[in-house]
Design an enzyme around this catalytic site. Structure first.
Site, PDB file in Angstrom:
ATOM      1  N   ASP A 260       0.836  -1.197   0.000  1.00 29.11           N
ATOM      2  CA  ASP A 260       0.000   0.000   0.000  1.00 29.11           C
ATOM      3  C   ASP A 260       0.871   1.248   0.000  1.00 29.11           C
ATOM      4  OD1 ASP A 260      -1.848   1.977   0.446  1.00 29.11           O
ATOM      5  OD2 ASP A 260      -2.641   1.140   2.301  1.00 29.11           O
TER       6      ASP A 260
ATOM      7  N   HIS B 244      -8.803   0.068  -7.695  1.00 25.32           N
ATOM      8  CA  HIS B 244      -8.387   1.184  -6.839  1.00 25.32           C
ATOM      9  C   HIS B 244      -7.121   1.869  -7.367  1.00 25.32           C
ATOM     10  CE1 HIS B 244      -8.140   3.390  -3.046  1.00 25.32           C
ATOM     11  NE2 HIS B 244      -6.847   3.091  -2.996  1.00 25.32           N
TER      12      HIS B 244
END
Length: 429
Positions: free
Chosen positions: A243, A337
């Site tokens: 991430d 995303h």
């Protein structure tokens, strides 16, 4: 959870960034390191590796006990805790000024807080009534950062100095916000690579508030500890995904323009400062973990194993948004995303993400209260966070697996000069 990654930068202040180890005869003399006796020859991780973020694979390993000597600098062009690497432990705290407290009391409080931050970040005890919680520990990369919320300016009679960039964030469809855990007059971010050092700072800041301010809300977070992996990499979140791959880097020519208010910007007291958006994002882990790895990767748009785009290559290989499979389907799904959050898909909007994970126990129904304390930095949230979040609202595949439960926006002024305190230009200007 934007697809951006923070580079390894260890200290605040003017570029180039540089971490300093506190000398043996100063800085950590009050809290001396345990020394090699506790290491027993064990070598873990890399010296000063940015926690959970990409670090040079050629760095030499260092004894675990050396981690306590890493020191970030309080005084500098920018406040600490913005471009420094992720720390293992973090505390976020919002305060409201007490009834009757105004500009004078706020200035005295920021003066106390700044002096405490300077001392603790150098590995020294608090000036008054130190608790000894961090006795024998080094600075441990401690950073303490201060910001002002929208309501602060009305409480102190400084409405004319309130930046337009601090206007309240718009409502988003993913918001389920608890007002009691949102916003606040003042915001403090604490990070360190040792849990006791971080708590020591939290307690000192709380005690320094005295009768001038009371805690509105407080949140605790964590990241991977230095030395926990032999393969330093971009952080993993509680969904198991890498991430933060596309965070802007200080080496990029437009980094300062995107992240910091220019020296001649408006208002003048925010020169070299930044704006922090803080969101408590709960991850619906039970639902997420029911998905296959392939389904999870389609939601994100990247491989779970190494963070590489589904279009191929390594983590840093540019994502091919047009690549299709043998059936003509986009390899990176249209609602992935990582596709939606790309700066080139959002008019160049970029923000520097520096989050902590959180876990606050298990609900009575057995559901973990866990997720991400999302913190992002930008020169203007209307050009950074807001356009990206609006686009995510319109069709992000990840949205059904997360819930935004609290929110805050804070103006974080530039670093304090030697002998000065954070916010001095605002409060004494």
């Amino acid at each position: 959870m934007a697809d951006q990654s923070l580079p390894k930068v260890r200290t605040s202040g003017a570029a180039p960034a540089k971490t300093e180890a506190a000398p043996a005869d100063e800085g950590i003399s009050r809290r001396r390191l345990l020394g090699s006796a506790g290491a027993t020859g064990l070598v873990l991780g890399t010296a000063g590796a940015a926690v959970g973020y990409a670090a040079a694979p050629t760095e030499a390993a260092a004894p675990l006990t050396s981690l306590g000597a890493d020191r970030a600098m309080f005084h500098g062009k920018h406040q600490p805790g913005i471009t420094d690497g992720l720390q293992a432990r973090g505390h976020l705290v919002a305060f409201d000024l007490a009834a009757g407290a105004g500009r004078k009391e706020a200035a005295a409080l920021l003066r106390r807080w700044s002096e405490t931050a300077r001392r603790l970040m150098a590995g020294e005890p608090s000036a008054h009534d130190d608790t000894d919680v961090a006795r024998d520990a080094g600075p441990s990369s401690l950073t303490i950062t201060f910001g002002f919320g929208h309501s602060f300016f009305g409480r102190t009679g400084l409405e004319k100095q309130r930046p337009t960039a601090l206007d309240p964030l718009p409502e988003f469809s993913s918001d389920h916000l608890d007002k009691k855990r949102s916003n606040g007059d003042l915001w403090v971010q604490i990070g360190a690579n040792d849990a006791l050092v971080a708590f020591h700072a939290l307690r000192a800041i709380q005690k320094d508030a005295g009768s001038a301010a009371r805690i509105r809300w407080q949140m605790n977070g964590f990241n991977r500890s230095p030395g926990a992996t032999a393969h330093p990499m971009t952080a993993r979140n509680l969904m198991g995904q890498i991430d933060g791959t596309r965070n802007p880097k200080p080496s990029e020519p437009d980094f300062d323009q995107r992240i910091f208010v220019p020296e001649k910007g408006e208002p003048a007291w925010m020169a070299n400062g930044s704006y922090a958006v803080v969101r408590r994002i709960r991850m619906l882990l039970d639902d997420w973990e029911k998905l296959s790895v392939k389904a999870q990767e389609d939601v994100i748009g990247r491989r779970k194993s190494d963070g590489a785009a589904l279009s191929g290559g390594t983590e840093t290989t540019a994502m091919d948004l047009e690549k299709t499979d043998s059936q003509g389907n986009l390899v990176v799904p249209i609602n992935a995303h990582a596709r939606i959050t790309r700066p080139d898909q959002n008019g160049g909007a970029a923000m520097l993400r520096r989050p902590f994970s959180f876990h606050d126990g298990i609900d009575p129904d057995g559901v973990p209260d866990a997720g991400l304390l999302f913190i992002c930095w930008q020169a203007d949230p209307l050009r950074g966070f807001v356009p990206v979040q609006r686009k995510l609202d319109r069709g992000d595949a990840l949205s059904q697996f997360i819930r935004h439960e609290s929110s805050g926006l804070f103006a974080v002024p530039g670093g304090a000069a030697e002998g000065g305190y954070v916010g001095q230009k605002l409060l004494e200007g």
